[in-house]
Design a protein around this motif. Structure first.
Motif, PDB file in Angstrom:
ATOM      1  N   VAL A   1       0.837  -1.194   0.000  1.00  0.00           N
ATOM      2  CA  VAL A   1       0.000   0.000   0.000  1.00  0.00           C
ATOM      3  C   VAL A   1       0.879   1.253   0.000  1.00  0.00           C
ATOM      4  O   VAL A   1       0.478   2.316  -0.473  1.00  0.00           O
ATOM      5  CB  VAL A   1      -0.956  -0.018   1.214  1.00  0.00           C
TER       6      VAL A   1
ATOM      7  N   VAL B   1       1.276   3.519  -3.100  1.00  0.00           N
ATOM      8  CA  VAL B   1       0.228   4.417  -3.608  1.00  0.00           C
ATOM      9  C   VAL B   1       0.667   5.876  -3.556  1.00  0.00           C
ATOM     10  O   VAL B   1       0.495   6.625  -4.522  1.00  0.00           O
ATOM     11  CB  VAL B   1      -1.075   4.217  -2.803  1.00  0.00           C
TER      12      VAL B   1
ATOM     13  N   TRP C   1      -8.720  -6.005   3.054  1.00  0.00           N
ATOM     14  CA  TRP C   1      -9.574  -5.275   2.121  1.00  0.00           C
ATOM     15  C   TRP C   1      -9.806  -3.839   2.554  1.00  0.00           C
ATOM     16  O   TRP C   1      -9.989  -2.954   1.711  1.00  0.00           O
ATOM     17  CB  TRP C   1     -10.917  -6.001   1.939  1.00  0.00           C
TER      18      TRP C   1
ATOM     19  N   ALA D   1      -7.522  -1.484   0.969  1.00  0.00           N
ATOM     20  CA  ALA D   1      -7.795  -1.198  -0.441  1.00  0.00           C
ATOM     21  C   ALA D   1      -8.603   0.090  -0.562  1.00  0.00           C
ATOM     22  O   ALA D   1      -8.356   0.919  -1.451  1.00  0.00           O
ATOM     23  CB  ALA D   1      -8.540  -2.368  -1.083  1.00  0.00           C
ATOM     24  N   TRP D   2      -9.566   0.270   0.345  1.00  0.00           N
ATOM     25  CA  TRP D   2     -10.361   1.497   0.340  1.00  0.00           C
ATOM     26  C   TRP D   2      -9.528   2.698   0.771  1.00  0.00           C
ATOM     27  O   TRP D   2      -9.658   3.789   0.221  1.00  0.00           O
ATOM     28  CB  TRP D   2     -11.586   1.334   1.242  1.00  0.00           C
TER      29      TRP D   2
ATOM     30  N   ALA E   1      -6.374   3.032   0.230  1.00  0.00           N
ATOM     31  CA  ALA E   1      -5.522   3.347  -0.917  1.00  0.00           C
ATOM     32  C   ALA E   1      -6.291   4.141  -1.964  1.00  0.00           C
ATOM     33  O   ALA E   1      -5.771   5.117  -2.534  1.00  0.00           O
ATOM     34  CB  ALA E   1      -4.977   2.059  -1.521  1.00  0.00           C
ATOM     35  N   ARG E   2      -7.535   3.739  -2.222  1.00  0.00           N
ATOM     36  CA  ARG E   2      -8.348   4.463  -3.206  1.00  0.00           C
ATOM     37  C   ARG E   2      -8.582   5.905  -2.769  1.00  0.00           C
ATOM     38  O   ARG E   2      -8.507   6.842  -3.571  1.00  0.00           O
ATOM     39  CB  ARG E   2      -9.688   3.751  -3.393  1.00  0.00           C
ATOM     40  N   LEU E   3      -8.869   6.087  -1.476  1.00  0.00           N
ATOM     41  CA  LEU E   3      -9.120   7.434  -0.965  1.00  0.00           C
ATOM     42  C   LEU E   3      -7.859   8.295  -1.006  1.00  0.00           C
ATOM     43  O   LEU E   3      -7.920   9.498  -1.306  1.00  0.00           O
ATOM     44  CB  LEU E   3      -9.665   7.351   0.465  1.00  0.00           C
TER      45      LEU E   3
ATOM     46  N   ARG F   1      -5.534   8.285  -3.131  1.00  0.00           N
ATOM     47  CA  ARG F   1      -5.291   8.777  -4.487  1.00  0.00           C
ATOM     48  C   ARG F   1      -6.106  10.032  -4.790  1.00  0.00           C
ATOM     49  O   ARG F   1      -5.745  10.830  -5.655  1.00  0.00           O
ATOM     50  CB  ARG F   1      -5.630   7.690  -5.511  1.00  0.00           C
ATOM     51  N   LEU F   2      -7.233  10.196  -4.081  1.00  0.00           N
ATOM     52  CA  LEU F   2      -8.138  11.313  -4.349  1.00  0.00           C
ATOM     53  C   LEU F   2      -7.797  12.569  -3.539  1.00  0.00           C
ATOM     54  O   LEU F   2      -8.292  13.652  -3.839  1.00  0.00           O
ATOM     55  CB  LEU F   2      -9.582  10.900  -4.044  1.00  0.00           C
TER      56      LEU F   2
END
Length: 268
Positions: free
Chosen positions: A152, A155, A237, A240-241, A243-245, A247-248
């Motif tokens: 992670v 990222v 998991w 994973a969320w 990591a997505r956040l 990026r934003l």
């Protein structure tokens, strides 16, 4: 240790069970946990690491007969030699490049350059060198799995961890490139991206580690992903969320809060 023949079986769910598995960084942490999962499933293992006593102790604790290789993955010729030895025992179904270093680095400290090089050599270059000797045989068979370990931390950059973050981001992109190169060949490339996993490596982290996962649970989920030829997976998991956040988050905001984060100690 002597090798034993191991046939490929099919576990519940229909995914192919690996008969022969080669794992670097097997003396502790994620590598040792993955070895334990595969050994319970009847696989024959090639266990590679720098510490022979730890490897031999692991091999004795596992069911079956396994080969032990005390090698530093930064030495490509030695790595290729032991890979050839394991290949001589029969087709290899899964190769896992699990060897890794996580140490704090600071660019302004001249002595940290050697540490930076060691991290890149171990985490990235050794992943390439680990896969190289197995690829031709896997492509000829039209079967096999090559498994890289990202993170992670790939990222976004973290303060005091430039070498580690850079190496893991490179592993992620390298494995994706390799996956595309091998598309249609029958050889799968799986990238595992651990969040915080309870291992000797994370035990040294002087900061909070959300969603910390036991290494045994990580290994079980990772092997399932390898069975299914999942291209990329973040575990647990929840990370994973995260990591997505991440990026934003706008750079200005990210920089402000990330700069206050605790830093991993430098080796020097």
């Amino acid at each position: 240790m002597a090798a034993a023949d191991a046939a490929c079986a099919v576990p519940s769910g229909g995914a192919p069970r690996a008969g022969r598995v080669f794992i670097t960084g097997a003396s502790s942490g994620i590598g040792a946990a993955l070895a334990a999962v595969y050994a319970r499933r009847g696989a024959e293992l090639g266990l590679l690491g720098r510490r022979r006593p730890a490897l031999e102790a692991l091999a004795r604790s596992l069911p079956g007969n396994h080969r032990v290789y005390a090698v530093d993955v930064r030495y490509r010729a030695a790595l290729h030699a032991v890979a050839a030895d394991f290949l001589a025992g029969g087709p290899v179904d899964v190769v896992i490049a699990s060897a890794g270093i996580s140490v704090g680095t600071v660019t302004e400290e001249p002595e940290d350059f050697d540490v930076f090089e060691a991290i890149i050599d171990t985490n990235l270059n050794a992943t390439v060198a680990t896969f190289e000797p197995f690829m031709a045989a896997m492509k000829a068979r039209g079967a096999g799995r090559l498994v890289g370990i990202a993170s992670v931390a790939a990222v976004r950059g973290l303060p005091g961890a430039g070498a580690y973050c850079a190496s893991k981001a490179a592993v992620r992109n390298y494995c994706e490139s390799l996956r595309v190169e091998l598309h249609g060949s029958g050889v799968g490339v799986v990238t595992l991206a651990p969040g915080f996993i309870r291992t000797p490596m994370t035990a040294r982290n002087p900061y909070k580690m959300p969603f910390l996962m036991p290494v045994e649970r990580f290994a079980e989920l990772a092997v399932r992903a390898i069975d299914r030829n999942v291209p990329y997976i973040v575990l647990p998991w929840q990370m994973a969320w995260v990591a997505r956040l991440l990026r934003l988050v706008p750079n200005r905001l990210y920089d402000h809060y990330a700069a206050q984060r605790g830093r991993k100690p430098r080796q020097s």
